[in-house]
Design a protein around this motif. Structure first.
Motif, PDB file in Angstrom:
ATOM      1  N   ASP A 276       0.883  31.589 -28.981  1.00  0.00           N
ATOM      2  CA  ASP A 276       1.350  30.205 -28.990  1.00  0.00           C
ATOM      3  C   ASP A 276       1.107  29.570 -30.348  1.00  0.00           C
ATOM      4  OD1 ASP A 276       1.303  28.907 -25.761  1.00  0.00           O
ATOM      5  OD2 ASP A 276       0.687  30.949 -26.185  1.00  0.00           O
ATOM      6  N   ASN A 277       2.019  28.683 -30.735  1.00  0.00           N
ATOM      7  CA  ASN A 277       1.870  27.877 -31.947  1.00  0.00           C
ATOM      8  C   ASN A 277       2.346  26.476 -31.596  1.00  0.00           C
ATOM      9  OD1 ASN A 277       1.615  26.867 -34.498  1.00  0.00           O
ATOM     10  ND2 ASN A 277       3.323  28.027 -35.376  1.00  0.00           N
ATOM     11  N   ASN A 278       1.417  25.586 -31.240  1.00  0.00           N
ATOM     12  CA  ASN A 278       1.763  24.279 -30.690  1.00  0.00           C
ATOM     13  C   ASN A 278       1.286  23.140 -31.580  1.00  0.00           C
ATOM     14  OD1 ASN A 278       2.568  25.739 -28.347  1.00  0.00           O
ATOM     15  ND2 ASN A 278       0.486  25.635 -27.551  1.00  0.00           N
ATOM     16  N   VAL A 279       1.909  21.993 -31.397  1.00  0.00           N
ATOM     17  CA  VAL A 279       1.394  20.729 -31.930  1.00  0.00           C
ATOM     18  C   VAL A 279       0.805  19.979 -30.737  1.00  0.00           C
ATOM     19  CG1 VAL A 279       1.920  18.553 -33.072  1.00  0.00           C
ATOM     20  CG2 VAL A 279       3.097  20.653 -33.787  1.00  0.00           C
ATOM     21  N   PRO A 280      -0.520  19.817 -30.664  1.00  0.00           N
ATOM     22  CA  PRO A 280      -1.165  19.271 -29.461  1.00  0.00           C
ATOM     23  C   PRO A 280      -0.966  17.769 -29.319  1.00  0.00           C
ATOM     24  CG  PRO A 280      -2.800  19.695 -31.149  1.00  0.00           C
ATOM     25  CD  PRO A 280      -1.498  20.221 -31.684  1.00  0.00           C
ATOM     26  N   ASP A 281      -1.271  17.277 -28.118  1.00  0.00           N
ATOM     27  CA  ASP A 281      -1.022  15.884 -27.770  1.00  0.00           C
ATOM     28  C   ASP A 281      -2.275  15.266 -27.169  1.00  0.00           C
ATOM     29  OD1 ASP A 281       0.126  13.470 -27.205  1.00  0.00           O
ATOM     30  OD2 ASP A 281       1.525  14.210 -25.691  1.00  0.00           O
ATOM     31  N   TYR A 282      -2.775  14.206 -27.792  1.00  0.00           N
ATOM     32  CA  TYR A 282      -3.897  13.455 -27.231  1.00  0.00           C
ATOM     33  C   TYR A 282      -3.449  12.100 -26.695  1.00  0.00           C
ATOM     34  CZ  TYR A 282      -8.188  16.134 -27.642  1.00  0.00           C
ATOM     35  OH  TYR A 282      -9.202  17.045 -27.424  1.00  0.00           O
ATOM     36  N   SER A 295       5.068   1.932 -26.817  1.00  0.00           N
ATOM     37  CA  SER A 295       6.040   2.950 -26.453  1.00  0.00           C
ATOM     38  C   SER A 295       5.318   4.221 -26.032  1.00  0.00           C
ATOM     39  CB  SER A 295       6.962   3.250 -27.636  1.00  0.00           C
ATOM     40  OG  SER A 295       7.753   4.386 -27.378  1.00  0.00           O
ATOM     41  N   ARG A 296       5.798   4.837 -24.934  1.00  0.00           N
ATOM     42  CA  ARG A 296       5.146   6.066 -24.470  1.00  0.00           C
ATOM     43  C   ARG A 296       5.354   7.220 -25.443  1.00  0.00           C
ATOM     44  NH1 ARG A 296       8.772   8.470 -19.452  1.00  0.00           N
ATOM     45  NH2 ARG A 296      10.685   8.827 -20.608  1.00  0.00           N
ATOM     46  N   SER A 297       6.247   7.049 -26.405  1.00  0.00           N
ATOM     47  CA  SER A 297       6.488   8.119 -27.374  1.00  0.00           C
ATOM     48  C   SER A 297       5.481   8.108 -28.523  1.00  0.00           C
ATOM     49  CB  SER A 297       7.905   7.997 -27.954  1.00  0.00           C
ATOM     50  OG  SER A 297       8.032   6.807 -28.712  1.00  0.00           O
ATOM     51  N   ASN A 298       4.688   7.047 -28.652  1.00  0.00           N
ATOM     52  CA  ASN A 298       3.747   6.938 -29.773  1.00  0.00           C
ATOM     53  C   ASN A 298       2.785   8.122 -29.809  1.00  0.00           C
ATOM     54  OD1 ASN A 298       4.886   4.527 -30.482  1.00  0.00           O
ATOM     55  ND2 ASN A 298       3.011   3.314 -30.320  1.00  0.00           N
ATOM     56  N   TRP A 299       2.682   8.704 -30.982  1.00  0.00           N
ATOM     57  CA  TRP A 299       1.762   9.818 -31.223  1.00  0.00           C
ATOM     58  C   TRP A 299       0.877   9.421 -32.391  1.00  0.00           C
ATOM     59  CZ3 TRP A 299       1.487  13.822 -35.173  1.00  0.00           C
ATOM     60  CH2 TRP A 299       0.721  14.945 -34.801  1.00  0.00           C
ATOM     61  N   GLY A 705     -11.368  12.957 -19.221  1.00  0.00           N
ATOM     62  CA  GLY A 705     -12.378  12.911 -18.179  1.00  0.00           C
ATOM     63  C   GLY A 705     -13.172  11.620 -18.149  1.00  0.00           C
ATOM     64  N   GLY A 706     -13.378  10.987 -19.297  1.00  0.00           N
ATOM     65  CA  GLY A 706     -14.095   9.717 -19.343  1.00  0.00           C
ATOM     66  C   GLY A 706     -13.179   8.514 -19.389  1.00  0.00           C
ATOM     67  N   GLY A 707     -11.858   8.753 -19.329  1.00  0.00           N
ATOM     68  CA  GLY A 707     -10.894   7.660 -19.330  1.00  0.00           C
ATOM     69  C   GLY A 707     -10.593   7.090 -20.693  1.00  0.00           C
ATOM     70  N   ALA A 708     -10.880   7.850 -21.786  1.00  0.00           N
ATOM     71  CA  ALA A 708     -10.694   7.314 -23.133  1.00  0.00           C
ATOM     72  C   ALA A 708      -9.270   7.449 -23.649  1.00  0.00           C
ATOM     73  CB  ALA A 708     -11.652   7.997 -24.108  1.00  0.00           C
ATOM     74  N   HIS A 709      -8.489   8.365 -23.104  1.00  0.00           N
ATOM     75  CA  HIS A 709      -7.075   8.454 -23.465  1.00  0.00           C
ATOM     76  C   HIS A 709      -6.295   9.058 -22.310  1.00  0.00           C
ATOM     77  CE1 HIS A 709      -8.540  12.466 -24.959  1.00  0.00           C
ATOM     78  NE2 HIS A 709      -7.403  12.881 -24.419  1.00  0.00           N
ATOM     79  N   VAL A 710      -4.998   8.796 -22.302  1.00  0.00           N
ATOM     80  CA  VAL A 710      -4.106   9.304 -21.258  1.00  0.00           C
ATOM     81  C   VAL A 710      -2.879   9.909 -21.919  1.00  0.00           C
ATOM     82  CG1 VAL A 710      -4.860   7.702 -19.464  1.00  0.00           C
ATOM     83  CG2 VAL A 710      -3.012   7.034 -21.006  1.00  0.00           C
ATOM     84  N   ILE A 711      -2.279  10.886 -21.241  1.00  0.00           N
ATOM     85  CA  ILE A 711      -1.106  11.575 -21.781  1.00  0.00           C
ATOM     86  C   ILE A 711       0.096  11.280 -20.897  1.00  0.00           C
ATOM     87  CG2 ILE A 711      -0.108  13.817 -22.349  1.00  0.00           C
ATOM     88  CD1 ILE A 711      -2.894  14.828 -22.917  1.00  0.00           C
ATOM     89  N   PRO A 712       1.171  10.754 -21.474  1.00  0.00           N
ATOM     90  CA  PRO A 712       2.370  10.451 -20.675  1.00  0.00           C
ATOM     91  C   PRO A 712       2.971  11.705 -20.065  1.00  0.00           C
ATOM     92  CG  PRO A 712       2.451   9.328 -22.803  1.00  0.00           C
ATOM     93  CD  PRO A 712       1.317  10.309 -22.876  1.00  0.00           C
ATOM     94  N   GLY A 713       3.591  11.531 -18.899  1.00  0.00           N
ATOM     95  CA  GLY A 713       4.301  12.628 -18.264  1.00  0.00           C
ATOM     96  C   GLY A 713       5.612  12.908 -18.968  1.00  0.00           C
TER      97      GLY A 713
END
Length: 726
Positions: A276-282, A295-299, A705-713
């Protein structure tokens, strides 16, 4: 200890510039070339030698496949009875559903199973896939063909899977350490005595391009009876709908060969390699439980810096022998190795932020690591079917041994990246430099397990199941400056009673235990805070019923369950010492349906109600457990219309759930609708159009796990595929 040079060679500046689209497609071409080129080569050899070699016949008609969603029996040899008569909640997602939904990750497949939720990778847990089953963490409860798989990977691809089995409830008697809320077993494709070539070519929105191939050949016609070979390959590249910059690129190959099929002694050798060669998402940062109105697209990452490179390889040897008509002995031995290098940018709000304004900034913290995990495991079991008086026994007994070594070197970053504007982040800022930490951390884990599970039939209506397993687990950690060692032994049990008022109905009651050591897998490190802690303990009860409404075609299930975890690890009131003082409980109801309503109408789905509570703790007593919705449901159904057209639709509902155990904020409920239409052009070729998240629902399906960030579906995604099988 792994040398420093091993880590430098895995860094992103040292890796070959090969991509999934180039190397994966080349591999596919080579694989197909080998298969299709074999017949001419054999023909030329036969002509030259004058031999009468019979070449394999290749039919131009479509090869037959299993056309039903309903799976009669678990792939696990430890579960000797049909799913109807197994006293535990089991959901099997077959290959047919995976293909119809155009699923490309394990997460896609598991969305068919209510009661499973997902966390953000590495958010409050280990690396790789983060999932909860019935409210309890299950990231170390992933199995491949019944062997625990420690591969710390994200975006596992189902290209080599025959089916995925989810077993609910505590079950260390079957699985060993872990298995609090349940386990996920990925069943690999294996050689068969049937010649076929299958696969798909797909394109879609967000630059999706995907190709798979599945080639199986028996070798009877070339004089090797009972032998077959199979090759699965995959290449995939795509962005993520609704997310800026996030990309996933991978390829894989899975060859296998089986000897003695249809004979008393069967041997299979298989391998799997993925890259795999990915660009990860936080995802998006969260402020005091509130998701910002952006915007849910913000990275919020840094373009060119953030990366995730994964490689996984495994070789498995299996031998199975029917010693008599009532005794079968099997051994599985696997060696696996996985490496992972990642650099992620972690979005957080500066201290003192209290509101969202046009000038609000987001800090960009950096984290990175380079890891290597090697695992050797061997399992030997015997299945014995015999009578004692009027009682029929199906006894499975055996042992397993495993040794896992995990080495990790963290990264140190120089300088600080420029903060991002919350509403319009600049992705092209300069990233900080980095170097490896001076020392690597090395963890080792060794486990010995001994088990026996007996299913006793008392006449045609009663069945009693009893299981015991003894585990001895040892772990060591060397940080370069300190060493720690731990040894734990646990006895797990499982018991159940099944009553069959009629042949097509089973009513059951079961109870089972499981345990979680301080370091359940070698990816977790021992330290001064956890080295002396005893395992967490789990007790699960379940009462349920299963009914084959239409024998061998349609099954309905219902269960009431309760799982209690004691000795939960938490920090004391002073916030300095980890203690075993907590208790947690999840109880609820599950309903399920699988199979054919008519010859043309198929369905798979279910509903889960989960009531969670932190019943004892230093803090948060009475709160709901994080990421555990009370209500969740899924349904997928297809119908065959005239003229070789099939239509399908699915819905997934996940109710609101707490961001963390503090219950500082909630994720809203969401409903996602999918649709599919396919047309069989010929017996061998079909076209399929999928729309995932058809109505472009905006939702969050993964949380830190601690609620510090969320990832859009996933946003609306459209995929057009050409499927072939001949």
């Amino acid at each position: 200890m792994t040398s420093h040079s091993r880590f430098v060679s895995s860094a992103h500046t040292q890796r070959p510039a090969l991509t999934a689209s180039t190397l994966g497609l080349a591999t596919l071409g080579l694989a197909l070339g080998c298969v299709t080129g074999a017949a001419p080569a054999l023909a030329q050899t036969a002509a030259a030698t004058g031999s009468a070699t019979q070449l394999p016949a290749i039919s131009v008609e479509g090869a037959k496949t299993n056309d039903s969603y309903k799976v009669e029996k678990s792939a696990s040899v430890k579960r000797t009875e049909t799913i109807l008569d197994t006293p535990q909640s089991i959901t099997v997602v077959p290959e047919k559903v995976i293909q119809e939904q155009a699923a490309t990750t394990l997460r896609d497949v598991l969305r068919n199973v209510p009661g499973i939720t997902f966390g953000a990778g590495e958010g409050g847990g280990g690396q790789g896939e983060q999932l909860r089953i019935r409210g309890f963490a299950a990231n170390t409860d992933l199995y491949v063909d019944g062997i625990r798989d420690p591969n710390p990977a994200n975006n596992r691809d189902p290209f080599n899977l025959e089916q995925v089995e989810v077993v609910k409830g505590a079950s260390s008697a079957y699985s060993g350490a872990g298995a609090t809320g349940g386990t996920v077993n990925m069943v690999s494709k294996a050689p068969k005595m049937q010649a076929f070539t299958a696969g798909s070519l797909s394109i879609g929105t967000d630059s999706l391009k995907r190709v798979t191939a599945d080639v199986n050949r028996p070798l009877d016609n070339v004089g090797i009876d009972g032998t077959a070979v199979r090759l699965n390959v995959m290449a995939h590249t795509a962005g993520v709908s609704g997310r800026d910059e996030v990309e996933n690129e991978r390829w894989g190959v899975a060859p296998s060969i089986a000897f003695g099929l249809g004979t008393p002694t069967r041997v299979t050798l298989s391998a799997l390699y993925t890259k795999d060669n990915n660009v990860p998402d936080y995802g998006l940062p969260v402020l005091n439980g509130v998701i910002p109105p952006v915007s849910r697209s913000n990275w919020y990452g840094i373009k060119g810096l953030n990366q995730e490179k994964q490689e996984y390889s495994a070789v498995t040897f299996q031998i199975e022998h029917d010693a008599a008509d009532w005794v079968t002995v099997r051994n599985q031995t696997r060696y696996s190795e996985s490496t992972r290098f990642n650099i992620v940018t972690i979005p957080r709000f500066p201290t003192g932020t209290v509101a969202f304004t046009p000038s609000t900034t987001v800090t960009r913290g950096q984290s990175g690591r380079d890891t290597k995990d090697t695992n050797v495991v061997t399992q030997t079991d015997a299945t014995l079917k015999f009578k004692t008086g009027a009682l029929d026994h199906s006894l499975v007994t055996g042992f397993d041994l495993s040794h896992e070594k995990y080495t990790q070197r963290g990264l140190t970053f120089s300088g600080t990246a420029a903060a991002a504007n919350l509403f319009s982040p600049n992705l092209n800022v300069a990233g900080p430099g980095w170097t490896y930490n001076a020392a690597a951390t090395e963890n080792t884990g060794r486990n010995f397990g001994l088990y026996a599970i007996d299913t006793i039939k008392i006449g045609p209506q009663w069945e009693v199941v009893g299981g015991l397993r003894y585990d001895n687990f040892k772990a060591d950690t060397n940080t370069g400056t300190a060493t720690y060692s731990l040894s734990d032994s646990m006895l797990s049990w499982q018991g159940a009673v099944v009553y069959k008022p009629v042949k097509t109905v089973s009513v059951y009651a079961s109870a089972s235990t499981s345990f979680n050591p301080s370091v359940e897998a070698a990816q977790s490190s021992l330290s001064a805070t956890n080295v002396s802690l005893k395992p967490q303990e789990n007790l699960s009860y379940e009462v349920g019923a299963k009914w084959d409404v239409i024998p061998e075609k349609l099954q309905l299930t219902a269960a009431v369950f309760r799982t209690e975890k004691t000795n939960v690890r938490e920090t004391d009131a002073a916030g300095t010492t980890v203690i075993l003082d907590g208790e947690r409980r999840v109880q609820g109801i599950e309903l399920g349906v699988t199979g054919n309503i008519t010859d043309k109408w198929q369905v798979i789905g279910g509903y889960s109600y989960q009531e969670s509570e932190i019943t004892k703790a230093v803090r948060y007593v009475g709160n709901e457990m994080a990421n555990t919705p009370k209500h969740s449901a899924s349904l997928w159904s297809t119908y065959k219309l005239p003229h070789d057209v099939t239509v399908g639709a699915g819905v997934q509902y996940v109710g609101e759930r707490q961001l963390n155990d503090a219950n500082a904020g909630k994720l809203d409920a969401y409903t996602v609708v999918d649709a599919m239409v396919s047309y069989q052009v010929t017996d061998a070729i079909g076209v399929q159009l999928n729309a995932q998240n058809l109505f472009d629902e905006e939702y969050f399906d993964r949380a830190h796990g601690g609620g510090a960030h969320v990832i859009p579906g996933l946003g609306r995604t459209v995929i057009l595929s050409t499927n072939f099988r001949f």
